[in-house]
Design an enzyme around this catalytic site. Structure first.
Site, short mmCIF file in Angstrom:
data_model
loop_
_atom_site.label_atom_id
_atom_site.label_comp_id
_atom_site.label_asym_id
_atom_site.label_seq_id
_atom_site.Cartn_x
_atom_site.Cartn_y
_atom_site.Cartn_z
N GLU A 1 -5.78 -3.36 0.49
CA GLU A 1 -4.33 -3.30 0.74
C GLU A 1 -3.65 -4.45 0.03
OE1 GLU A 1 -1.49 -3.43 4.70
OE2 GLU A 1 -3.44 -2.42 4.84
N ASP B 1 0.22 -6.17 0.11
CA ASP B 1 1.40 -6.10 0.98
C ASP B 1 2.56 -6.98 0.54
OD1 ASP B 1 -0.07 -4.52 2.71
OD2 ASP B 1 -0.51 -6.13 4.10
N GLU C 1 5.83 -7.81 2.93
CA GLU C 1 6.47 -7.59 4.23
C GLU C 1 7.65 -8.53 4.35
OE1 GLU C 1 3.19 -6.04 7.38
OE2 GLU C 1 2.96 -8.14 6.79
#
Length: 260
Positions: free
Chosen positions: A106, A108, A110
Site C-alpha cells: 500500500e 498512502d 492521508e
C-alpha cells in the site's frame, strides 16, 4: 511531528552518471469514468462538467469513495484535490494505492482534518507485505482548501516518490538488499475516500467531528493514471524496463529538507 518549510533543496541524480534527472511526465487530465468508478455510498458523489470534476461528501451516516477500474504494477498516478474547508476535524481524505490480501502492499496519502484556522496535516505511509508503521507527517506550505493542488505517486522498481504540486516530499527507496521489503510483485488498484476517523485523526482523537458542520465536501479533478496495467494475480509487468519511469533518470531522487 516534522514540518515541511519552503526552504527545501531537491537534488535529482542519476546512477553514477552525473546527469540531472528529469521530472515525471505532465499528468493528463481525463474525466472520472475514464479510469475510475464509485465503490460505496454512490449518492454521496456528485459529478460536474461532464465528469471532469467530482465531489465526495461525508455526513453522520456515511462517507464515500471510489477506485480505479484497473490494477497497476508501477507507474505515475496523480490527482488534483481541494480538501474539506472550514472545521474539518475528525475527517480524513485519502488517496492511495493498495493490493489485496493479508500481506498487501500500500502507498498512502492521508489528509487529516483540523479545527478552523489550524493547518491540515499530510500523512504518508508505505505498507510492504502487510506491514506498515512507516508514517511520516508534514504541514503543507499552503492552504489545501482554497484551491486544487496536485498529489502524485511515482512508483518504479527503484523507489516510490510522493509529490505535492511537483515537489517531491518523500522517497521510499528499494532497499531489498538491506532486508527491507519493497512493493514490486503485487498489482495495486488506486483508491480515494472521505471518511470519519475522529478516534485518531485530529490530535490523536482529542478533537471530535462536529456534525453540525456536515456535510463535509472534498473536490477532485485530473484523474491521471499512467501505469502498467496487469491482472490482480500478475507478478511482473509485461513491459518492465520499457516504460518512461523505468529509465535511468528516474532511478534516484533525493530530497533534502534544510528547513527547521
Amino acid at each position: 511531528m516534522a514540518s515541511f518549510h519552503w526552504s527545501v533543496c531537491v537534488v535529482l541524480l542519476c546512477l553514477a552518471s552525473g546527469v540531472i534527472a528529469t521530472p515525471p511526465r505532465t499528468p493528463v487530465n481525463v474525466p472520472f469514468y475514464r479510469n475510475y468508478m464509485p465503490t460505496w455510498a454512490f449518492d454521496h458523489i456528485k459529478y460536474f462538467n461532464a465528469g471532469n470534476e467530482i465531489q465526495l461528501s461525508l455526513d453522520k451516516y456515511t462517507g464515500t469513495g471510489f477506485q480505479s477500474k484497473g490494477s497497476y504494477l508501477f507507474g505515475h498516478f496523480s490527482m488534483q484535490i481541494k480538501m474539506v474547508a472550514g472545521d474539518s476535524a475528525g475527517t480524513v481524505t485519502a488517496f492511495y494505492l493498495s493490493s489485496n490480501g493479508a500481506e498487501h502492499d500500500e502507498i498512502d496519502f492521508e489528509f487529516l482534518g483540523n479545527r478552523t484556522g489550524q493547518p491540515y496535516i499530510l500523512q504518508t505511509n508505505v505498507f510492504t507485505g502487510g506491514k506498515g508503521d512507516r508514517e511520516q507527517r508534514i504541514y503543507l506550505w499552503f492552504d489545501p482548501t482554497k484551491d486544487f493542488h496536485s498529489y502524485s505517486v511515482l512508483w518504479n522498481m527503484y523507489q516510490i516518490v510522493f509529490f505535492v504540486d511537483d515537489v517531491p516530499i518523500r522517497v521510499f527507496k528499494n532497499s531489498k538488499d538491506l532486508g527491507v521489503k519493497f512493493p514490486f510483485n503485487q498489482p495495486m488498484k488506486i483508491y480515494s475516500s472521505l471518511w470519519n476517523a475522529d478516534d485518531w485523526a485530529t490530535r490523536g482523537g482529542l478533537e471530535k467531528t462536529d456534525w453540525s458542520k456536515a456535510p463535509f465536501v472534498a473536490s477532485y479533478r485530473g484523474f491521471h493514471v499512467d501505469g502498467c496495467e496487469e491482472s490482480v494475480n500478475a507478478r511482473f509487468c509485461a513491459t518492465q524496463g520499457k516504460r518512461w519511469w523505468d529509465q535511468r533518470s528516474f532511478k534516484i531522487l533525493m530530497v533534502i529538507n534544510i528547513g527547521e
